[in-house]
Design a protein around this motif. Sequence first.
Motif, PDB file in Angstrom:
ATOM      1  N   ALA A 235      -5.949 -17.409  -4.362  1.00 41.39           N
ATOM      2  CA  ALA A 235      -5.649 -16.231  -3.561  1.00 41.39           C
ATOM      3  C   ALA A 235      -4.480 -15.482  -4.203  1.00 41.39           C
ATOM      4  N   ALA A 236      -3.596 -16.219  -4.863  1.00 38.17           N
ATOM      5  CA  ALA A 236      -2.426 -15.607  -5.486  1.00 38.17           C
ATOM      6  C   ALA A 236      -2.849 -14.612  -6.567  1.00 38.17           C
ATOM      7  N   GLY A 237      -3.803 -15.011  -7.407  1.00 36.44           N
ATOM      8  CA  GLY A 237      -4.342 -14.086  -8.405  1.00 36.44           C
ATOM      9  C   GLY A 237      -4.960 -12.877  -7.710  1.00 36.44           C
ATOM     10  N   GLY A 238      -5.557 -13.125  -6.545  1.00 37.53           N
ATOM     11  CA  GLY A 238      -6.171 -12.049  -5.759  1.00 37.53           C
ATOM     12  C   GLY A 238      -5.153 -11.019  -5.291  1.00 37.53           C
ATOM     13  N   VAL A 239      -3.962 -11.482  -4.925  1.00 36.23           N
ATOM     14  CA  VAL A 239      -2.918 -10.553  -4.464  1.00 36.23           C
ATOM     15  C   VAL A 239      -2.504  -9.637  -5.621  1.00 36.23           C
TER      16      VAL A 239
ATOM     17  N   ILE B  16       6.284 -17.597   4.304  1.00 35.68           N
ATOM     18  CA  ILE B  16       5.368 -17.635   3.149  1.00 35.68           C
ATOM     19  C   ILE B  16       5.887 -16.707   2.050  1.00 35.68           C
ATOM     20  N   PRO B  17       5.812 -17.162   0.822  1.00 36.48           N
ATOM     21  CA  PRO B  17       6.381 -16.369  -0.267  1.00 36.48           C
ATOM     22  C   PRO B  17       5.374 -15.426  -0.932  1.00 36.48           C
ATOM     23  N   TYR B  18       4.101 -15.479  -0.526  1.00 30.44           N
ATOM     24  CA  TYR B  18       3.064 -14.833  -1.338  1.00 30.44           C
ATOM     25  C   TYR B  18       3.154 -13.316  -1.411  1.00 30.44           C
ATOM     26  N   TRP B  19       3.812 -12.693  -0.427  1.00 27.66           N
ATOM     27  CA  TRP B  19       3.948 -11.225  -0.465  1.00 27.66           C
ATOM     28  C   TRP B  19       4.720 -10.779  -1.703  1.00 27.66           C
TER      29      TRP B  19
ATOM     30  N   ASP C 203     -10.036  -2.699   3.554  1.00 32.30           N
ATOM     31  CA  ASP C 203     -10.733  -2.372   2.307  1.00 32.30           C
ATOM     32  C   ASP C 203     -10.988  -3.619   1.473  1.00 32.30           C
ATOM     33  N   LEU C 204      -9.997  -4.534   1.458  1.00 29.42           N
ATOM     34  CA  LEU C 204     -10.146  -5.780   0.705  1.00 29.42           C
ATOM     35  C   LEU C 204      -9.608  -6.945   1.536  1.00 29.42           C
ATOM     36  N   VAL C 205     -10.217  -8.109   1.342  1.00 31.29           N
ATOM     37  CA  VAL C 205      -9.671  -9.324   1.948  1.00 31.29           C
ATOM     38  C   VAL C 205      -9.707 -10.422   0.893  1.00 31.29           C
ATOM     39  N   ILE C 206      -8.675 -11.274   0.933  1.00 30.01           N
ATOM     40  CA  ILE C 206      -8.495 -12.305  -0.091  1.00 30.01           C
ATOM     41  C   ILE C 206      -8.563 -13.692   0.555  1.00 30.01           C
ATOM     42  N   PHE C 207      -9.285 -14.619  -0.079  1.00 26.56           N
ATOM     43  CA  PHE C 207      -9.339 -16.009   0.404  1.00 26.56           C
ATOM     44  C   PHE C 207      -9.072 -16.978  -0.744  1.00 26.56           C
TER      45      PHE C 207
ATOM     46  N   VAL D 164      -5.209   5.228   2.924  1.00 25.15           N
ATOM     47  CA  VAL D 164      -4.537   4.247   2.065  1.00 25.15           C
ATOM     48  C   VAL D 164      -5.291   2.923   2.212  1.00 25.15           C
ATOM     49  N   PRO D 165      -5.632   2.266   1.096  1.00 24.65           N
ATOM     50  CA  PRO D 165      -6.357   0.998   1.210  1.00 24.65           C
ATOM     51  C   PRO D 165      -5.549  -0.049   1.998  1.00 24.65           C
ATOM     52  N   ILE D 166      -6.257  -0.820   2.813  1.00 26.21           N
ATOM     53  CA  ILE D 166      -5.624  -1.919   3.544  1.00 26.21           C
ATOM     54  C   ILE D 166      -6.138  -3.220   2.946  1.00 26.21           C
ATOM     55  N   VAL D 167      -5.209  -4.078   2.521  1.00 22.62           N
ATOM     56  CA  VAL D 167      -5.574  -5.348   1.907  1.00 22.62           C
ATOM     57  C   VAL D 167      -5.059  -6.479   2.793  1.00 22.62           C
ATOM     58  N   VAL D 168      -5.930  -7.441   3.085  1.00 20.28           N
ATOM     59  CA  VAL D 168      -5.559  -8.562   3.943  1.00 20.28           C
ATOM     60  C   VAL D 168      -5.549  -9.840   3.109  1.00 20.28           C
ATOM     61  N   ASP D 169      -4.408 -10.515   3.058  1.00 17.71           N
ATOM     62  CA  ASP D 169      -4.357 -11.825   2.399  1.00 17.71           C
ATOM     63  C   ASP D 169      -4.629 -12.879   3.455  1.00 17.71           C
ATOM     64  N   ALA D 170      -5.914 -13.274   3.559  1.00 18.23           N
ATOM     65  CA  ALA D 170      -6.339 -14.240   4.576  1.00 18.23           C
ATOM     66  C   ALA D 170      -6.637 -15.583   3.907  1.00 18.23           C
ATOM     67  N   ALA D 171      -5.840 -15.941   2.907  1.00 19.57           N
ATOM     68  CA  ALA D 171      -6.093 -17.117   2.065  1.00 19.57           C
ATOM     69  C   ALA D 171      -6.566 -18.346   2.834  1.00 19.57           C
ATOM     70  N   ALA D 172      -5.884 -18.643   3.938  1.00 23.79           N
ATOM     71  CA  ALA D 172      -6.170 -19.900   4.644  1.00 23.79           C
ATOM     72  C   ALA D 172      -6.827 -19.661   6.000  1.00 23.79           C
ATOM     73  N   GLN D 173      -7.300 -18.430   6.251  1.00 22.51           N
ATOM     74  CA  GLN D 173      -7.824 -18.097   7.589  1.00 22.51           C
ATOM     75  C   GLN D 173      -9.300 -18.463   7.758  1.00 22.51           C
ATOM     76  N   LEU D 174      -9.604 -19.708   7.545  1.00 25.97           N
ATOM     77  CA  LEU D 174     -10.968 -20.228   7.734  1.00 25.97           C
ATOM     78  C   LEU D 174     -10.840 -21.621   8.323  1.00 25.97           C
ATOM     79  N   PRO D 175     -11.832 -22.102   9.067  1.00 28.11           N
ATOM     80  CA  PRO D 175     -12.887 -21.335   9.711  1.00 28.11           C
ATOM     81  C   PRO D 175     -12.334 -20.529  10.895  1.00 28.11           C
TER      82      PRO D 175
END
Length: 353
Positions: free
Chosen positions: A45-49, A91-94, A178-182, A152-163
Amino acid sequence: MRKETVEVMREAAEHFIDYLDLQRTVCERIAELTKNEAAFVTTGAAGGVVLSTAACMCAGNIDNLDRIPDKVNMLEKNEVIIFDGEFQDSIPYWKLIRKAGAKIVSVKPDIDAVKQVVNAHTAAVFLFPSSLYERGIPTCEEVIPELKNIGVPIVVDAAAQLPPRSNLWYYTNELGADLVIFSGGKHIRGPQSTGLILGKKNLIDICKAAASPNAEIGRPYKTGKEELAGILTALEFFMKEDDQSLYDSQYEKLMTVKAYLNHFETVKVEMKTEGRLGTFQPLLLITFPEGIRGESCHEFARKYNPPIDIGVYQPEFKMPENTVFINAYNLSEGEQYMVGEMLERFCEESINR
Ligand SMILES: *Cc1c(COP(=O)(O)O)cnc(C)c1O
């Protein structure tokens, strides 16, 4: 990873294949499985951000990739908006947004404040969902429908939001991001070095252009053919699983763990019906008597044979020092007994002292 996933990766390693063909086929199939317009496989997910930040900064022009990350002041769009919230401590990912060269604009947690700050340089708004990270800031449900039409594109970092699995399309199709990251290596149980970017085709196309085999910002985040094959197989299995049966099997494992602790009157064991991040999974919260730190249990567990990882809350989470948490999503069948035995041993050794 499931045995089947490992086997597919092994097979992929044994053959030559046209990398772009494989990448295209895997990404198209992932888009289909996750009901998104397009998909891209990246390194975690980090590469995705990093890649989605780069894609948003390009503002539709692939040539802009050459200016990322070192010449972004030549780009019109080089700022990313995030909320100023507690999640920044937990979380540090931002911070990865900056790795693409973008300037982070942290605004007060209010939708109108975002609308006021948006300007010609805004490349994207990034959101970090979960009941935990959204404490004190507007939720994705509140923000995305309000902001999706501001251009403006909205990007969601939902890396761990499953199930639930429906989250794979919930943020994009239902809320309008616009984009979501897992993460590929969390609940999907794919290779740990994989991540998914899902959503709008125009942005995903730029993520692709930014990544291997092209020598752009994403080139060092190369996914191998083994990883491409592995994440697709893992995702296919994940999609076939039923959310409720997955929940029930984890619940049963945690009940087994709990049973090992029932005879310690001073240990409080509580089954939560929601994961730590609000996901659809059970969670066991264990509170030891005052003075027995969760950290000691963690150390004990790591020295145990086999080593076990127990969830300890860092100070940022403001949880009691004597509370630990256990989830069962990465416990193989049978491992619940080892966890139970380890905890029983820990309690025997530390409580009687
Ligand atoms: C775990 C996590 C990441 C990093 O995921 P990787 O797949 O390990 O790169 C990024 N963002 C959030 C919110 C996470 O929970």
